[in-house]
Design an enzyme around this catalytic site. Structure first.
Site, mmCIF file in Angstrom:
data_model
loop_
_atom_site.group_PDB
_atom_site.id
_atom_site.type_symbol
_atom_site.label_atom_id
_atom_site.label_comp_id
_atom_site.label_asym_id
_atom_site.label_seq_id
_atom_site.Cartn_x
_atom_site.Cartn_y
_atom_site.Cartn_z
ATOM 1 N N LYS A 164 -13.249 5.687 1.009
ATOM 2 C CA LYS A 164 -12.350 5.214 -0.053
ATOM 3 C C LYS A 164 -11.094 4.624 0.581
ATOM 4 C CE LYS A 164 -10.275 9.783 -0.662
ATOM 5 N NZ LYS A 164 -9.630 10.660 -1.609
ATOM 6 N N ARG A 214 -7.140 19.252 -10.417
ATOM 7 C CA ARG A 214 -7.092 17.791 -10.524
ATOM 8 C C ARG A 214 -8.276 17.349 -11.366
ATOM 9 N NH1 ARG A 214 -6.951 14.213 -5.027
ATOM 10 N NH2 ARG A 214 -9.127 14.847 -4.967
ATOM 11 N N MET A 267 10.729 -7.322 5.561
ATOM 12 C CA MET A 267 9.413 -7.489 4.931
ATOM 13 C C MET A 267 8.372 -7.958 5.963
ATOM 14 S SD MET A 267 8.361 -9.858 1.665
ATOM 15 C CE MET A 267 9.531 -9.167 0.532
ATOM 16 N N TYR A 276 19.295 -6.867 8.385
ATOM 17 C CA TYR A 276 20.017 -6.709 7.118
ATOM 18 C C TYR A 276 20.977 -5.529 7.169
ATOM 19 C CZ TYR A 276 16.457 -9.721 4.990
ATOM 20 O OH TYR A 276 15.637 -10.767 4.677
HETATM 21 C C1 LIG Z 1 -13.004 14.476 -2.941
HETATM 22 C C2 LIG Z 1 -12.568 14.286 -1.525
HETATM 23 N N1 LIG Z 1 -13.356 14.725 -0.537
HETATM 24 C C3 LIG Z 1 -13.009 14.585 0.766
HETATM 25 C C4 LIG Z 1 -11.824 13.983 1.116
HETATM 26 C C5 LIG Z 1 -11.493 13.837 2.583
HETATM 27 O O1 LIG Z 1 -10.304 14.500 2.914
HETATM 28 P P1 LIG Z 1 -9.758 14.468 4.414
HETATM 29 O O2 LIG Z 1 -9.264 13.103 4.656
HETATM 30 O O3 LIG Z 1 -8.667 15.473 4.407
HETATM 31 O O4 LIG Z 1 -10.903 14.828 5.259
HETATM 32 C C6 LIG Z 1 -10.963 13.522 0.117
HETATM 33 C C7 LIG Z 1 -9.698 12.901 0.476
HETATM 34 O O5 LIG Z 1 -8.705 12.935 -0.152
HETATM 35 C C8 LIG Z 1 -11.337 13.673 -1.243
HETATM 36 O O6 LIG Z 1 -10.570 13.244 -2.244
#
Ligand SMILES: Cc1ncc(COP(=O)(O)O)c(C=O)c1O
Length: 396
Positions: free
Chosen positions: A38, A133, A321, A273
């Site tokens: 992700k 969550r 920037m 700046y």
């Molecule tokens: C559902 C879920 N699993 C696994 C992970 C992996 O976490 P980490 O980067 O601490 O290994 C995350 C990261 O936020 C997550 O949201």
């Protein structure tokens, strides 16, 4: 790749592969192992990292958004894609159309899947064991069992939870142990499904590896079952527990640039700046073409360092920037190499000098996860390592 500004993130796929073997090797091939890609694979490039993982024999990845999964599919990623965020009916349709696997965390999501599925759908079911969550309450497990047992459309494949304090997973009294015990209880309710049970993030995995090394898993909740693993940060080379605990990891990303111009300042002149830095002596300032729009946070103004000619040099003045400035007065004096203009914002220099993303995170008052995921879209990712050349080949 067109690159007129020599600012880029170098992604070392050999390091990624080593990290994956270090994390996965001791667990064995049967353990559920789902690397998290992700947020653009924590800034490393989600398509390329997912493709590289496929080349390493890993055919399962996790994303947060449906949109992230669609992007992977559209760029030829064939792996099973687990979508962790919830979804509405349209989302359910897309997940199935693109052959992804939903992580279901609310009742209405079961209905959405039933409404749009034309063939049975495999799901992972998420329980909230303390993160507060996403996910079902553990007390809902028996009702969910009834809802899903012999359900013609929705088939339970796995149970999921997420640790809120993974760093304490080595303690039987820690919050992680409480969470894992709660998920184990849920797993007993769903025993008839024989589900996979996954819960370990990087910190959980690291603790498990360390306890395994010390032959100290026996009698612990971490050793009670073959907990499935979802590594994020650790596979990108950072140990969230402490360096060397569990296994050795190597950072995958080096953030690099090149000095654009040098400025010679007289004592008393200021930089950038607001003039927040004043030269205490006649100084040489290097102007480096990377700024907060690239993810090098402005809060690092006058607080951080970069590597130049194998030396740590301070960031001086306000980060802009598109640029930041380094005081290279001493570095140039120590190493007057007219042709070496390379700058490492984080990573390791050829001479072995290290400026880590972790250190940058500390200086920014944040965490390594945020430093990595902040690296902006306009910073090209350049891949190196044995698998780099294969990334652009047509997936099998
Ligand atoms: C559902 C879920 N699993 C696994 C992970 C992996 O976490 P980490 O980067 O601490 O290994 C995350 C990261 O936020 C997550 O949201």
């Amino acid at each position: 790749m067109e690159m007129y500004r020599r600012t880029y993130a170098e992604i070392d796929l050999d390091a990624l592969e080593k990290n994956i073997s270090a994390l996965r090797g001791p667990l064995g091939d049967k353990t559920f192992f789902c690397p998290m890609v992700k947020a653009n694979a924590y800034g490393h490039g989600d398509v390329q990292v997912s493709r590289a993982l496929e080349l390493m024999g890993i055919h399962q990845v996790g994303v947060c958004l449906i949109e992230e999964g669609l992007l992977l599919r559209n760029f030829g990623v064939k792996s099973d894609i687990l979508v962790f965020r919830g979804f509405d009916r349209e989302g359910a349709r897309k997940i199935l159309e693109y052959n992804m696997t939903p992580v279901v965390s609310a009742w209405d999501q079961i209905e959405h899947l039933e409404a749009v599925a034309t063939t049975p759908v495999q799901i992972h079911l998420k329980f909230d064991t303390g993160m507060n969550r996403l996910g079902f309450a553990t007390k809902e497990a028996p009702k969910l069992f009834e809802r899903l047992w012999q359900n013609p459309k929705v088939r339970l494949k796995a149970l999921v939870t997420h640790l809120s304090h993974g760093e304490d997973a080595n303690s039987e009294e820690g919050r992680s142990s409480t969470q894992l015990r709660a998920l184990s209880e849920v797993a007993r309710t769903f025993k008839a499904f024989d589900p996979i049970v996954h819960a370990l993030n990087s910190a959980g995995i690291i603790h498990r590896l360390e306890l395994t090394k010390k032959r100290n898993l026996e009698g612990r909740i971490l050793g009670e079952r073959d907990w499935g693993c979802r590594p994020g940060l650790a596979m990108y080379g950072f140990n969230p527990v402490a360096p060397g605990v569990g296994c050795d990891l190597a950072p995958v990303m080096n953030l690099k640039s090149q000095v654009g111009v040098y400025r010679t300042l007289a004592q008393g002149e200021t930089v950038s700046y607001g003039g927040t830095w004043t030269a205490q002596r006649d100084s040489v300032i290097a102007v480096v073409p990377i700024g907060y729009a690239d993810g090098y946070h402005r809060i690092l103004s006058n607080r951080s360092h970069a590597i130049f000619r194998d030396q740590k040099v301070p960031v001086v003045g306000t980060v802009c920037m598109d640029y930041l400035m380094l005081d290279v007065t001493d570095a140039i004096r120590n190493k007057p190499d007219l042709n070496d203009h390379d700058v490492i914002l984080f990573g390791r220099s050829s001479g072995g000098m290290v400026m880590s993303a972790e250190e940058l995170a500390r200086h920014s008052g944040t965490i390594t996860w945020e430093v990595l995921t902040s690296i902006g879209e306009r910073v090209p990712r350049l891949y190196k390592g044995a698998k780099a050349a294969l990334l652009n080949e047509e997936p099998q």
